[in-house]
Scaffold this motif. Structure first.
Motif, PDB file in Angstrom:
ATOM      1  N   GLU A 179       0.824  -1.208   0.000  1.00 31.99           N
ATOM      2  CA  GLU A 179       0.000   0.000   0.000  1.00 31.99           C
ATOM      3  C   GLU A 179       0.858   1.258   0.000  1.00 31.99           C
ATOM      4  N   GLU A 180       1.952   1.247   0.778  1.00 28.51           N
ATOM      5  CA  GLU A 180       2.861   2.404   0.804  1.00 28.51           C
ATOM      6  C   GLU A 180       3.539   2.596  -0.545  1.00 28.51           C
ATOM      7  N   SER A 181       3.903   1.488  -1.192  1.00 24.80           N
ATOM      8  CA  SER A 181       4.569   1.572  -2.508  1.00 24.80           C
ATOM      9  C   SER A 181       3.644   2.180  -3.552  1.00 24.80           C
ATOM     10  N   PHE A 182       2.390   1.771  -3.557  1.00 25.10           N
ATOM     11  CA  PHE A 182       1.416   2.359  -4.489  1.00 25.10           C
ATOM     12  C   PHE A 182       1.171   3.825  -4.160  1.00 25.10           C
ATOM     13  N   SER A 183       1.055   4.124  -2.868  1.00 25.59           N
ATOM     14  CA  SER A 183       0.761   5.497  -2.442  1.00 25.59           C
ATOM     15  C   SER A 183       1.874   6.462  -2.848  1.00 25.59           C
ATOM     16  N   GLN A 184       3.125   6.021  -2.762  1.00 29.60           N
ATOM     17  CA  GLN A 184       4.253   6.878  -3.140  1.00 29.60           C
ATOM     18  C   GLN A 184       4.205   7.278  -4.603  1.00 29.60           C
ATOM     19  N   LYS A 185       3.568   6.439  -5.425  1.00 30.37           N
ATOM     20  CA  LYS A 185       3.439   6.739  -6.851  1.00 30.37           C
ATOM     21  C   LYS A 185       2.036   7.236  -7.203  1.00 30.37           C
ATOM     22  N   SER A 186       1.265   7.551  -6.161  1.00 33.70           N
ATOM     23  CA  SER A 186      -0.111   8.051  -6.333  1.00 33.70           C
ATOM     24  C   SER A 186      -0.958   7.086  -7.165  1.00 33.70           C
ATOM     25  N   LEU A 187      -0.767   5.800  -6.912  1.00 35.00           N
ATOM     26  CA  LEU A 187      -1.516   4.767  -7.624  1.00 35.00           C
ATOM     27  C   LEU A 187      -2.574   4.164  -6.703  1.00 35.00           C
ATOM     28  N   ILE A 188      -3.693   3.805  -7.292  1.00 33.63           N
ATOM     29  CA  ILE A 188      -4.750   3.141  -6.540  1.00 33.63           C
ATOM     30  C   ILE A 188      -4.903   1.730  -7.097  1.00 33.63           C
TER      31      ILE A 188
END
Length: 288
Positions: free
Chosen positions: A205-214
């Protein structure tokens, strides 16, 4: 009351002569007499009748001798037990392990149990959060878990290995031929991921969030073998560490990015006594 005094008393009881007992113990008679007198003073009762140069047991001495003998025997048994611990002929290890390490850990477990068959091993699988909580309650000798940032001064951290995060897909999936995949591509796929509370899902979840991905998370499941069964259908995919993947019907595709690597550590309580068996287990683990 000291074991030495009990040994002196029992030898005097056996020989009924302080001179002979002192000679057998390789000490002076005065030392023997002094130590037995100190024992009698502590017990507040005479253990011997002293009649000239002869001695006989008092009633108290006769009764006490059984307990003195038991104390010496128990102490000797304890010494033998400690020697067995030192020689790895007995003992117990309790280990907490994250699910992602179960494959590699099983290999080391088999090696250790084969080499030290008299050591009892208790293994508990759990999430990083649960394992750390139980370690702090002294329920484990050590745990194996993901941990990138050692912060607790009461814990001792030892890096075991680095592992890559991979997309796991079915062997017959159109993605199976890919040699790598971007996080952007992964976000668009229907995903079945580990259950909330697992260190892996938090990392993802943190990895996706860092790239503004859902990400498109369709399922959360707290069992890796079940995740594999879902993935094999070809309709869903999952993200795990490469150490988790050993099913011949799935394929692990490395996810691009330098931040897609995780650290697995051996963590133990810093001030706790480290058993010799635990040290041997650590040695085997570090040879992975």
């Amino acid at each position: 009351m000291e074991l030495r005094q009990l040994k002196y008393f029992l030898k005097a009881k056996e020989l009924l002569n302080f001179t002979d007992a002192a000679r057998a113990l390789n000490i002076s008679q005065s030392t023997l007499s002094q130590q037995i007198k100190q024992l009698e003073d502590e017990l507040n009762v005479p253990l011997f009748n002293r009649i000239g140069k002869r001695i006989t047991l008092t009633e108290a001495g006769d009764l006490f001798s059984n307990y003195a003998s038991q104390s010496i025997n128990k102490a000797n048994e304890g010494l033998l037990l400690l020697q067995d611990l030192k020689n790895l002929n007995t003992g117990k290890i309790t280990v907490g392990v994250i699910y992602s390490m179960r494959i590699l850990f099983a290999k080391i477990l088999i090696q250790f149990a084969d080499q030290y068959p008299n050591i009892k091993i208790q293994v508990v699988f759990g999430t990083t959060k649960d394992l750390l909580e139980k370690l702090n309650l002294h329920q484990f000798d050590f745990i194996l878990t993901f941990h990138e940032k050692p912060t607790n001064a009461q814990l001792k951290y030892q890096t075991l290995l680095k592992t890559n995060m991979v997309l796991v897909t079915g062997k017959r999936s159109p993605l199976a031929q890919k040699t790598n995949i971007s996080l952007n591509e992964v976000a668009a796929l229907p995903l079945a991921l580990p259950f909330s509370g697992y260190s892996t899902i938090q990392f993802i979840e943190e990895s996706f969030s860092q790239k503004s991905l859902i990400p498109n998370i369709c399922m959360e499941i707290n069992d890796i073998p079940t995740l594999f069964e879902i993935v094999k259908t070809g309709h869903w995919h999952t993200i795990l560490s490469d150490t988790s993947v050993n099913d011949p019907d799935v394929v692990a595709i490395p996810i691009d990015g330098k931040n897609m690597r995780r650290t697995i550590m051996i963590i133990s309580l810093r001030e706790a006594y480290e058993k010799k068996a635990v040290k041997k287990f650590h040695e085997m683990l570090t040879k992975i």
